[in-house]
Design a protein around this motif. Structure first.
Motif, PDB file in Angstrom:
ATOM      1  N   LEU A  28       0.833  -1.213   0.000  1.00  0.00           N
ATOM      2  CA  LEU A  28       0.000   0.000   0.000  1.00  0.00           C
ATOM      3  C   LEU A  28       0.861   1.255   0.000  1.00  0.00           C
ATOM      4  CD1 LEU A  28      -2.565  -1.149   2.697  1.00  0.00           C
ATOM      5  CD2 LEU A  28      -2.946  -0.994   0.235  1.00  0.00           C
ATOM      6  N   GLY A  29       2.083   1.100   0.454  1.00  0.00           N
ATOM      7  CA  GLY A  29       2.973   2.255   0.515  1.00  0.00           C
ATOM      8  C   GLY A  29       4.010   2.023   1.592  1.00  0.00           C
ATOM      9  N   GLY A  31       6.167   4.072   4.922  1.00  0.00           N
ATOM     10  CA  GLY A  31       6.360   5.258   5.749  1.00  0.00           C
ATOM     11  C   GLY A  31       7.746   5.184   6.341  1.00  0.00           C
ATOM     12  N   VAL A  36       3.963  -0.978   4.228  1.00  0.00           N
ATOM     13  CA  VAL A  36       2.601  -1.324   4.653  1.00  0.00           C
ATOM     14  C   VAL A  36       1.944  -2.114   3.523  1.00  0.00           C
ATOM     15  CG1 VAL A  36       0.392  -0.478   5.495  1.00  0.00           C
ATOM     16  CG2 VAL A  36       2.475   0.821   5.962  1.00  0.00           C
ATOM     17  N   LYS A  50       1.583  -3.231   8.893  1.00  0.00           N
ATOM     18  CA  LYS A  50       2.763  -2.374   8.851  1.00  0.00           C
ATOM     19  C   LYS A  50       3.942  -3.236   9.302  1.00  0.00           C
ATOM     20  CE  LYS A  50       1.866   1.987  10.371  1.00  0.00           C
ATOM     21  NZ  LYS A  50       2.119   3.283   9.703  1.00  0.00           N
ATOM     22  N   GLU A  95      -7.008  -1.989  11.166  1.00  0.00           N
ATOM     23  CA  GLU A  95      -8.148  -1.873  10.260  1.00  0.00           C
ATOM     24  C   GLU A  95      -7.646  -1.360   8.898  1.00  0.00           C
ATOM     25  OE1 GLU A  95     -10.666   1.108  11.915  1.00  0.00           O
ATOM     26  OE2 GLU A  95     -12.160   0.968  10.303  1.00  0.00           O
ATOM     27  N   ARG A  98     -10.054   1.760   2.700  1.00  0.00           N
ATOM     28  CA  ARG A  98     -10.029   1.542   1.254  1.00  0.00           C
ATOM     29  C   ARG A  98      -9.347   2.645   0.434  1.00  0.00           C
ATOM     30  NH1 ARG A  98     -12.969  -0.335  -2.980  1.00  0.00           N
ATOM     31  NH2 ARG A  98     -13.871   1.703  -3.392  1.00  0.00           N
ATOM     32  N   GLY A 100      -7.089   5.038   1.333  1.00  0.00           N
ATOM     33  CA  GLY A 100      -5.744   5.527   1.637  1.00  0.00           C
ATOM     34  C   GLY A 100      -5.720   6.824   2.420  1.00  0.00           C
ATOM     35  N   LYS A 108      -6.190  14.016  -4.964  1.00  0.00           N
ATOM     36  CA  LYS A 108      -6.715  13.265  -6.116  1.00  0.00           C
ATOM     37  C   LYS A 108      -8.124  13.745  -6.475  1.00  0.00           C
ATOM     38  CE  LYS A 108      -6.678   8.753  -5.433  1.00  0.00           C
ATOM     39  NZ  LYS A 108      -6.214   7.355  -5.234  1.00  0.00           N
ATOM     40  N   ARG A 147      -1.710  13.522   6.337  1.00  0.00           N
ATOM     41  CA  ARG A 147      -1.005  12.302   5.883  1.00  0.00           C
ATOM     42  C   ARG A 147      -1.229  11.147   6.848  1.00  0.00           C
ATOM     43  NH1 ARG A 147       2.627  15.853   7.733  1.00  0.00           N
ATOM     44  NH2 ARG A 147       3.545  15.352   9.786  1.00  0.00           N
TER      45      ARG A 147
HETATM   46  C1  7G9 Z   1       2.874   8.104   7.078  1.00  0.00           C
HETATM   47  C2  7G9 Z   1       3.587   6.885   6.612  1.00  0.00           C
HETATM   48  C3  7G9 Z   1       2.635   5.707   6.467  1.00  0.00           C
HETATM   49  O1  7G9 Z   1       2.406   4.974   7.385  1.00  0.00           O
HETATM   50  N1  7G9 Z   1       2.028   5.574   5.227  1.00  0.00           N
HETATM   51  C4  7G9 Z   1       1.181   4.548   4.890  1.00  0.00           C
HETATM   52  C5  7G9 Z   1       1.276   4.113   3.581  1.00  0.00           C
HETATM   53  C6  7G9 Z   1       0.383   3.170   3.141  1.00  0.00           C
HETATM   54  C7  7G9 Z   1      -0.590   2.625   4.003  1.00  0.00           C
HETATM   55  C8  7G9 Z   1      -0.648   3.059   5.332  1.00  0.00           C
HETATM   56  N2  7G9 Z   1      -1.561   2.558   6.260  1.00  0.00           N
HETATM   57  C9  7G9 Z   1      -2.855   2.139   5.989  1.00  0.00           C
HETATM   58  N3  7G9 Z   1      -3.356   2.194   4.740  1.00  0.00           N
HETATM   59  C10 7G9 Z   1      -4.639   1.779   4.546  1.00  0.00           C
HETATM   60  N4  7G9 Z   1      -5.183   1.815   3.311  1.00  0.00           N
HETATM   61  C11 7G9 Z   1      -4.669   2.227   2.087  1.00  0.00           C
HETATM   62  C12 7G9 Z   1      -5.451   1.983   0.952  1.00  0.00           C
HETATM   63  C13 7G9 Z   1      -5.019   2.385  -0.289  1.00  0.00           C
HETATM   64  C14 7G9 Z   1      -3.800   3.025  -0.421  1.00  0.00           C
HETATM   65  O2  7G9 Z   1      -3.434   3.400  -1.692  1.00  0.00           O
HETATM   66  C15 7G9 Z   1      -2.023   3.469  -1.945  1.00  0.00           C
HETATM   67  C16 7G9 Z   1      -1.841   3.705  -3.432  1.00  0.00           C
HETATM   68  O3  7G9 Z   1      -2.578   4.864  -3.798  1.00  0.00           O
HETATM   69  C17 7G9 Z   1      -2.384   5.277  -5.148  1.00  0.00           C
HETATM   70  C18 7G9 Z   1      -3.005   3.291   0.704  1.00  0.00           C
HETATM   71  C19 7G9 Z   1      -3.443   2.890   1.957  1.00  0.00           C
HETATM   72  N5  7G9 Z   1      -5.436   1.342   5.539  1.00  0.00           N
HETATM   73  C20 7G9 Z   1      -4.953   1.279   6.788  1.00  0.00           C
HETATM   74  C21 7G9 Z   1      -3.653   1.675   7.052  1.00  0.00           C
HETATM   75  F1  7G9 Z   1      -3.168   1.631   8.307  1.00  0.00           F
HETATM   76  C22 7G9 Z   1       0.238   4.040   5.768  1.00  0.00           C
END
Ligand code: 7G9
Length: 281
Positions: A28-29, A31, A36, A50, A95, A98, A100, A108, A147
């Motif tokens: 998902l990304g 940090g 994550v 995470k 949890e 959906r 982000g 966006k 963020r």
């Molecule tokens: C500040 C640094 C940090 O933690 N960053 C960070 C990055 C990624 C996800 C989380 N955490 C959570 N994410 C979601 N859902 C989520 C859904 C879609 C998404 O789309 C990414 C692509 O978009 C184009 C990103 C996240 N649900 C619970 C979390 F806990 C935290």
């Protein structure tokens, strides 16, 4: 409330999640803590996992804290389900939301959002409700910003990572002189004495409101941290966003009172924002 996760029977701690019950899916990304990923817990439940990069956080302290955080439950807080702490890296299981991060969501969807003040104000009120609950539980967030909020279905917004900042080891992030410290969300007493409180969360909340009503602009634009510190010390505050009613900006200004004691509590702010939303919409 949530069913207690079944553990492997080895550990009798209900906040311990058996990693064999987790299926890891797409990333998902990432940090400052690590990567994550989306996951499935016991085959059906969507979760966010995470995966804590080694050395980024004081893990034992965090695991202690996890017991407390699993008890913090509110519709506008991203629920911590538990941790997988028997292996390294440790997994923090929460949890899944959906859509982000709120920051990305605002950027966006700027076109449709920036003309919908009612929706923007509703998002702020949801965050204020989550923060009023944390305030009541004497939990200070320390890194409240768009963020660190997440968006679910039907424009539900929740506060994430509350209290996690205490466990970050990287002092570039934790000390107010550090390069990664969130200067633009910090009040004078945090810049000068690192004195965090629910009233410093209120200052950050005011900046978060500014982020929401500018649909994700960077506060103070491209000013250097040192220039922002100088302005904040002098009492220069962020300008009113174009798409923002005067009554809403008046609330932001209260959050940016120089002295912490002159800032409202989240409890009080919640009532004010609801009145403003009834008045202007
Ligand atoms: C500040 C640094 C940090 O933690 N960053 C960070 C990055 C990624 C996800 C989380 N955490 C959570 N994410 C979601 N859902 C989520 C859904 C879609 C998404 O789309 C990414 C692509 O978009 C184009 C990103 C996240 N649900 C619970 C979390 F806990 C935290």
């Amino acid at each position: 409330d949530r069913p207690a996760p079944a553990t492997a029977g080895l550990s009798h701690d209900k906040w311990e999640i058996d990693h064999n019950e987790l299926m890891l899916l797409e990333e998902l990304g990432s940090g400052q803590f690590g990567v994550v990923r989306r996951g499935k817990w016991r085959g059906t439940k969507d979760v966010a996992v995470k995966m804590m990069k080694e050395g980024t956080m004081s893990e034992d302290d965090f695991i202690e804290e996890a017991k407390v955080m699993t008890k913090l439950q509110h519709p506008n807080l991203v629920q911590l389900y538990g941790v997988c702490s028997k292996n390294r890296p440790i997994f923090i299981v929460t949890e899944y939301m959906r859509h982000g991060s709120l920051l990305n969501y605002l950027r966006k969807n700027e076109q449709s959002l920036c003309t919908n003040q009612g929706l923007l104000l509703d998002m702020c009120i949801q965050i204020c409700k989550g923060m009023a609950y944390l305030e009541k539980q004497n939990c200070i967030h320390r890194d409240l910003a768009a963020r660190n909020c997440l968006v679910g279905t039907e424009n539900i917004v929740k506060v994430a990572d509350f209290g996690l900042a205490r466990y970050v080891l990287d002092d570039q992030y934790t000390s107010s002189g550090g390069s990664k410290f969130p200067i633009k969300w910090a009040p004078p007493e945090v810049l000068n004495y690192t004195r965090f409180s629910s009233k410093s969360d209120i200052w950050a909340y005011g900046v978060l409101m500014w982020e929401v009503f500018t649909c994700g602009k960077m506060p103070y634009g491209r000013l250097k941290n040192s220039e922002v510190v100088d302005r904040v010390q002098k009492g220069i505050i962020l300008e009113k966003p174009k798409a923002c009613f005067k009554e809403v900006y008046d609330v932001m200004k209260k959050c940016w009172s120089h002295l912490p004691e002159n800032r409202p509590s989240f409890q009080l702010l919640k009532g004010t924002l609801i009145k403003v939303s009834q008045g202007i919409l």
